[in-house]
Design an enzyme around this catalytic site. Structure first.
Site, PDB file in Angstrom:
ATOM      1  N   ARG A  60       0.736  -1.230  -0.015  1.00  0.00           N
ATOM      2  CA  ARG A  60      -0.004  -0.069   0.018  1.00  0.00           C
ATOM      3  C   ARG A  60       0.800   1.295  -0.058  1.00  0.00           C
ATOM      4  O   ARG A  60       0.687   2.274  -0.521  1.00  0.00           O
ATOM      5  CB  ARG A  60      -1.121  -0.014   1.225  1.00  0.00           C
ATOM      6  N   TYR A 113     -17.242  13.944 -15.936  1.00  0.00           N
ATOM      7  CA  TYR A 113     -17.594  12.811 -15.531  1.00  0.00           C
ATOM      8  C   TYR A 113     -18.502  12.705 -14.573  1.00  0.00           C
ATOM      9  O   TYR A 113     -18.357  13.245 -13.181  1.00  0.00           O
ATOM     10  CB  TYR A 113     -16.574  11.702 -15.286  1.00  0.00           C
ATOM     11  N   ASP A 185      -8.506  17.212 -15.327  1.00  0.00           N
ATOM     12  CA  ASP A 185      -8.589  15.844 -15.830  1.00  0.00           C
ATOM     13  C   ASP A 185      -8.467  15.655 -17.116  1.00  0.00           C
ATOM     14  O   ASP A 185      -9.016  16.206 -17.936  1.00  0.00           O
ATOM     15  CB  ASP A 185     -10.136  15.278 -15.465  1.00  0.00           C
ATOM     16  N   LYS A 210      -8.769   4.071 -19.269  1.00  0.00           N
ATOM     17  CA  LYS A 210      -9.141   4.407 -20.682  1.00  0.00           C
ATOM     18  C   LYS A 210      -8.067   4.310 -21.388  1.00  0.00           C
ATOM     19  O   LYS A 210      -7.572   3.421 -21.606  1.00  0.00           O
ATOM     20  CB  LYS A 210      -9.823   6.168 -20.507  1.00  0.00           C
TER      21      LYS A 210
HETATM   22  N1  LCS Z   1     -12.489  11.188 -15.201  1.00  0.00           N
HETATM   23  C1  LCS Z   1     -12.959  10.919 -16.530  1.00  0.00           C
HETATM   24  C2  LCS Z   1     -13.132  11.971 -17.455  1.00  0.00           C
HETATM   25  C3  LCS Z   1     -13.862   9.719 -16.811  1.00  0.00           C
HETATM   26  O1  LCS Z   1     -14.470   9.674 -17.732  1.00  0.00           O
HETATM   27  C4  LCS Z   1     -13.948   8.741 -15.763  1.00  0.00           C
HETATM   28  C5  LCS Z   1     -14.733   7.534 -15.878  1.00  0.00           C
HETATM   29  C6  LCS Z   1     -13.452   8.891 -14.483  1.00  0.00           C
HETATM   30  C7  LCS Z   1     -12.362  10.421 -14.445  1.00  0.00           C
HETATM   31  C8  LCS Z   1     -13.405   8.041 -13.474  1.00  0.00           C
HETATM   32  O2  LCS Z   1     -12.332   6.785 -13.518  1.00  0.00           O
HETATM   33  P1  LCS Z   1     -12.586   5.373 -13.167  1.00  0.00           P
HETATM   34  O3  LCS Z   1     -13.042   5.521 -11.547  1.00  0.00           O
HETATM   35  O4  LCS Z   1     -13.887   4.742 -13.777  1.00  0.00           O
HETATM   36  O5  LCS Z   1     -11.392   4.917 -13.542  1.00  0.00           O
HETATM   37  N2  LCS Z   1     -15.516   7.631 -17.038  1.00  0.00           N
HETATM   38  C9  LCS Z   1     -16.298   6.607 -17.372  1.00  0.00           C
HETATM   39  C10 LCS Z   1     -17.411   6.620 -18.546  1.00  0.00           C
HETATM   40  O6  LCS Z   1     -17.191   7.842 -19.301  1.00  0.00           O
HETATM   41  N3  LCS Z   1     -18.000   5.645 -18.588  1.00  0.00           N
HETATM   42  O7  LCS Z   1     -17.548   4.696 -18.000  1.00  0.00           O
HETATM   43  C11 LCS Z   1     -16.431   5.146 -16.926  1.00  0.00           C
END
Ligand code: LCS
Length: 402
Positions: A60, A113, A185, A210
């Site tokens: 961790r 998001y 972001d 992503k």
């Molecule tokens: N920031 C952006 C711009 C995102 O699109 C997402 C997830 C996150 C942060 C959060 O990331 P995660 O915890 O899921 O790794 N976006 C998603 C979307 O547009 N569809 O499914 C997940």
């Protein structure tokens, strides 16, 4: 450390990060699948805890595989250093919890998001942190929202799911004049297409679920800090909050990262051609893609990005049922949330990724019920065009529009 920063952009993801394995000569970074690390003596253990001797203690708190990924992404983004997290949301929640306190105010992009905004409006509000989510593509909206206690400006550009573009340099200037931290972001661009540190960002967050991983098989995130003191503050919070990354997860993301340049390039080429084709299609009501001259952020995209990326939003002529029929008729593109993988995904934000936002907030942010989000992947362009064409024909035929 490699010399990836001296290479051309297409070579950099392949060589970023430390030399994999100096002991046995492995070319791929080994997976240190261990939760803890042994000490030679109590003195060594004590010294590692005290920070007077380098070395690993407990996963961790740090792990060599995870560290290799952090160094690699940090080389691609620039800045001081990075902290890998279990998910993108862990990166965002750690950033908020670490850098904000009771009484602080944050201004964010209205179309982000969904859970990012929900985290702030429905969870961190409990700790007395207030927020305003405004249309940051107009910098005046940021200026008007500034309060004496504004401590962070949080920008997502291109924004999820509207694909709106915010002026990073302008937003950064306002943040710094205000004495606020500037957090970006950068998920939708990846470091291949946009490097927010160049425009004054103090902290960058990514959902590495992503583009950085790119194979739709891992959830992951990263926080990158411009300065050593910010990195130290973020690290202290992450290690105690516990949203750190598992070594196997880190290895998978590192493997995906190696092909980042070619994946981003192929998906973007597809998206540019598909957007041009969709724009001219009679069944399309509107389209948002920064590579099109019709996009209000087109010139800004050229200034701050190396390319428009591979996320497209559009509306079809007809009503919500038409949109649903169109989405349900896609055969090659998968109906699923997420983005940035090699395969093309399609989703309906108002009822899926952004369903948790109140309807009035969604609409004010431009996340209308007819918005369809297409995350373009790396398939052959003709296959993607054929798929969209048959789905649009089906939707139009079934509801008698067009
Ligand atoms: N920031 C952006 C711009 C995102 O699109 C997402 C997830 C996150 C942060 C959060 O990331 P995660 O915890 O899921 O790794 N976006 C998603 C979307 O547009 N569809 O499914 C997940």
């Amino acid at each position: 450390m490699s010399n990836a920063d001296k290479l051309n952009p297409n070579s950099r993801p392949i060589h970023a990060g430390p030399d994999p394995d100096l002991v046995n000569g492995a070319v791929s970074v080994p997976i240190y699948q261990t939760s803890t690390f042994s000490f030679d003596s109590t003195d060594q253990g004590a010294n590692r805890f005290a920070g007077s001797e380098s070395g690993y203690i407990y996963t961790r708190l740090g792990n060599p595989t995870t560290r290799a990924l952090e160094q690699a992404v940090s080389e691609l983004e620039g800045g001081y250093d990075g902290l890998a997290t279990a998910t993108g949301m862990a990166a965002i929640s750690t950033t908020f919890l670490s850098l904000l306190k009771t009484g602080d105010h944050i201004i964010g992009t209205d179309s982000v998001y969904g859970p990012t905004r929900i985290l702030m409006e429905s969870h961190l509000d409990k700790f007395g942190i207030t927020s305003d989510w405004v249309a940051t593509e107009d910098l005046d909206n940021i200026r008007k929202a500034i309060r004496p206690n504004t401590k962070m400006i949080y920008i997502e550009t291109p924004a999820n799911p509207t694909i709106k573009i915010t002026d990073l340099e302008g937003a950064g200037r306002i943040a710094h004049e205000t004495g606020a931290l500037f957090v970006v972001d950068n998920t939708f661009s990846s470091p291949m297409l946009q490097n927010p540190f160049e425009f004054g960002a103090d902290v960058i967050v990514h959902s590495m679920t992503k583009y950085l991983n790119g194979h739709t098989d891992v959830v992951a995130g990263i926080i990158l800090a411009r300065e050593a003191d910010l990195y130290a503050r973020l690290k202290k919070s992450l290690l105690i909050l516990g949203g750190t990354m598992d070594p196997h997860q880190a290895w998978l993301v590192l493997r995906g990262l190696r092909t980042l340049a070619m994946r981003v390039r192929t998906a973007q080429e597809n998206a540019e051609r598909l957007a041009t084709w969709l724009q001219a299609h009679p069944a399309i009501q509107w389209i948002s893609y920064p590579g099109l001259q019709s996009h209000p952020g087109h010139e800004l995209m050229k200034k701050q990005m190396k390319g428009p990326g591979s996320m497209i939003s559009f509306g079809v002529k007809g009503d919500l049922e038409t949109a649903k029929t169109m989405i349900n008729s896609m055969k090659l593109a998968t109906l699923a949330v997420s983005l940035g993988g090699i395969e093309t995904l399609i989703e309906h934000p108002a009822s899926m990724t952004h369903a948790g936002m109140p309807k009035n907030e969604r609409e004010e942010a431009g996340i209308t019920d007819d918005l369809i989000r297409l995350a373009v992947g790396c398939e052959d362009f003709d296959d993607l065009k054929d798929d969209l064409e048959q789905a649009l024909a089906k939707a139009n035929f079934e509801v008698g529009v067009g």
